[in-house]
Design a protein around this motif. Structure first.
Motif, PDB file in Angstrom:
ATOM      1  N   THR A  55       0.817  -1.213   0.000  1.00  0.00           N
ATOM      2  CA  THR A  55       0.000   0.000   0.000  1.00  0.00           C
ATOM      3  C   THR A  55       0.847   1.258   0.000  1.00  0.00           C
ATOM      4  O   THR A  55       0.329   2.342  -0.215  1.00  0.00           O
ATOM      5  N   GLY A  56       2.140   1.124   0.263  1.00  0.00           N
ATOM      6  CA  GLY A  56       3.009   2.292   0.399  1.00  0.00           C
ATOM      7  C   GLY A  56       3.267   2.663   1.834  1.00  0.00           C
ATOM      8  O   GLY A  56       4.148   3.468   2.120  1.00  0.00           O
ATOM      9  N   THR A  57       2.516   2.090   2.769  1.00  0.00           N
ATOM     10  CA  THR A  57       2.702   2.451   4.165  1.00  0.00           C
ATOM     11  C   THR A  57       3.912   1.767   4.785  1.00  0.00           C
ATOM     12  O   THR A  57       4.464   2.265   5.763  1.00  0.00           O
ATOM     13  N   HIS A  58       4.340   0.632   4.257  1.00  0.00           N
ATOM     14  CA  HIS A  58       5.485  -0.065   4.835  1.00  0.00           C
ATOM     15  C   HIS A  58       6.779   0.581   4.348  1.00  0.00           C
ATOM     16  O   HIS A  58       6.883   0.986   3.184  1.00  0.00           O
ATOM     17  N   PRO A  59       7.794   0.673   5.228  1.00  0.00           N
ATOM     18  CA  PRO A  59       9.048   1.334   4.833  1.00  0.00           C
ATOM     19  C   PRO A  59       9.689   0.749   3.586  1.00  0.00           C
ATOM     20  O   PRO A  59      10.273   1.485   2.786  1.00  0.00           O
ATOM     21  N   THR A  60       9.603  -0.565   3.387  1.00  0.00           N
ATOM     22  CA  THR A  60      10.258  -1.152   2.209  1.00  0.00           C
ATOM     23  C   THR A  60       9.584  -0.707   0.917  1.00  0.00           C
ATOM     24  O   THR A  60      10.258  -0.431  -0.080  1.00  0.00           O
ATOM     25  N   THR A  61       8.251  -0.649   0.926  1.00  0.00           N
ATOM     26  CA  THR A  61       7.532  -0.180  -0.262  1.00  0.00           C
ATOM     27  C   THR A  61       7.841   1.289  -0.515  1.00  0.00           C
ATOM     28  O   THR A  61       8.046   1.705  -1.663  1.00  0.00           O
ATOM     29  N   ALA A  62       7.859   2.084   0.552  1.00  0.00           N
ATOM     30  CA  ALA A  62       8.164   3.504   0.411  1.00  0.00           C
ATOM     31  C   ALA A  62       9.566   3.720  -0.151  1.00  0.00           C
ATOM     32  O   ALA A  62       9.777   4.574  -1.032  1.00  0.00           O
ATOM     33  N   LEU A  63      10.552   2.958   0.322  1.00  0.00           N
ATOM     34  CA  LEU A  63      11.917   3.077  -0.184  1.00  0.00           C
ATOM     35  C   LEU A  63      11.974   2.781  -1.679  1.00  0.00           C
ATOM     36  O   LEU A  63      12.673   3.468  -2.439  1.00  0.00           O
ATOM     37  N   CYS A  64      11.244   1.758  -2.105  1.00  0.00           N
ATOM     38  CA  CYS A  64      11.229   1.418  -3.527  1.00  0.00           C
ATOM     39  C   CYS A  64      10.551   2.501  -4.353  1.00  0.00           C
ATOM     40  O   CYS A  64      11.052   2.902  -5.415  1.00  0.00           O
TER      41      CYS A  64
END
Length: 297
Positions: A143-152
């Motif tokens: 969803t974008g809320t997790h740090p790994t998704t945001a980093l990507c």
């Protein structure tokens, strides 16, 4: 109508037994939660470990007789675990809410980098001139809320993606692959072991007005044998190590690699797995999670 809850403090060894007892008593749903903030980041494949201090919650309808259930649990405990004390127990009334609506209300648009916004499909976009990815995560991760998704997402926002071929390995909701299309990529190959993830990716692709020929989805064994200009994999360290030869094969010489789903202490094993085939950059870290990028030799 409100609901009634019974919460039991249990150990991993007897959690399944108490789950069976709650269900036998007429429980509508059972959940396990962590009582002591003990993360389990990457369990072994095929295992479902529990925390050392686990809270087992049983949900019952408002007209359920909790006193009778507590007596039933106490008697069953005496029969099954005669040498141990009955677990700490608490009963509660759970306020009746539209839980789906409450979750939807709390999920807000998020900005990543300079151009990209990820917006819930039920919200208005905050900046119509930005690159807006409309997302309904459904049953798939991302969803974008997790740090790994945001980093990507932040890294992808800074890439030159025009007319690039992208592979999103472990696509989940499709968030990363769809982001690259909206940022200019020409085509995405999306791969996941979960059929629900492939369905969610196609749904989110359509939600963003993109045709299915722009992003095609595959189970791993069906993945076409071609090389990507950009390969992104937001999975976990164990699978990423095992997949190193596969991901290298699917990245062209000079192509960009983006890896995440990693904890800071897992950096070295990823560098060992990918260092021969890729020139790897320094890591980027957020909240203990890292992203590793590199260029195929």
């Amino acid at each position: 109508m409100p609901w009634l809850q019974i919460k039991l403090d249990v150990s991993p060894e007897n959690a399944e037994s108490y789950e069976d007892l709650l269900l036998a008593a007429g429980c509508a749903a059972v959940t396990f939660t962590d009582q002591a903030d003990q993360p389990i980041f990457e369990p072994d494949l095929g295992t479902t470990p529990l925390w050392s201090n686990t809270v087992l919650t049983g949900l019952f309808s408002a007209d359920h007789d909790l006193d009778a259930t507590l007596n039933f649990l106490q008697q069953a405990h005496n029969d099954q675990f005669p040498d141990s004390a009955f677990p700490t127990c608490k009963t509660e009334i759970l306020e009746d809410k539209d839980w789906e609506r409450e979750w939807m209300d709390n999920y807000q648009p998020m900005r990543f980098g300079k151009r990209l916004w990820v917006c819930p499909s039920w919200k208005d976009v905050p900046d119509p001139q930005a690159v807006n990815l409309m997302l309904d995560p459904g049953l798939a991760f991302g969803t974008g809320t997790h740090p790994t998704t945001a980093l990507c997402l932040e890294f992808l926002d800074g890439l030159e993606l025009n007319e690039k071929q992208v592979t999103d390995y472990g696509c989940g909701s499709g968030i990363l692959g769809i982001a690259t299309l909206l940022l200019g990529a020409s085509h995405v190959t999306a791969v996941d072991i979960d059929v629900q993830a492939l369905t969610a990716s196609k749904d989110n692709l359509n939600r963003n007005g993109l045709t299915e020929d722009r992003m095609q989805v595959y189970l791993p064994e069906q993945t076409p044998d071609h090389e990507a200009d950009v390969l992104v994999a937001n999975i976990l360290a164990g699978p990423l190590v095992e997949l190193a030869p596969t991901l290298s094969k699917h990245t062209r010489s000079g192509g960009q690699l983006v890896l995440s789903g990693l904890l800071a202490h897992q950096e070295e094993e990823i560098r060992e797995a990918y260092g021969n085939d890729f020139i790897l950059d320094p890591v980027s870290e957020r909240e203990g999670w890292i992203r590793i990028t590199g260029i195929k030799r």
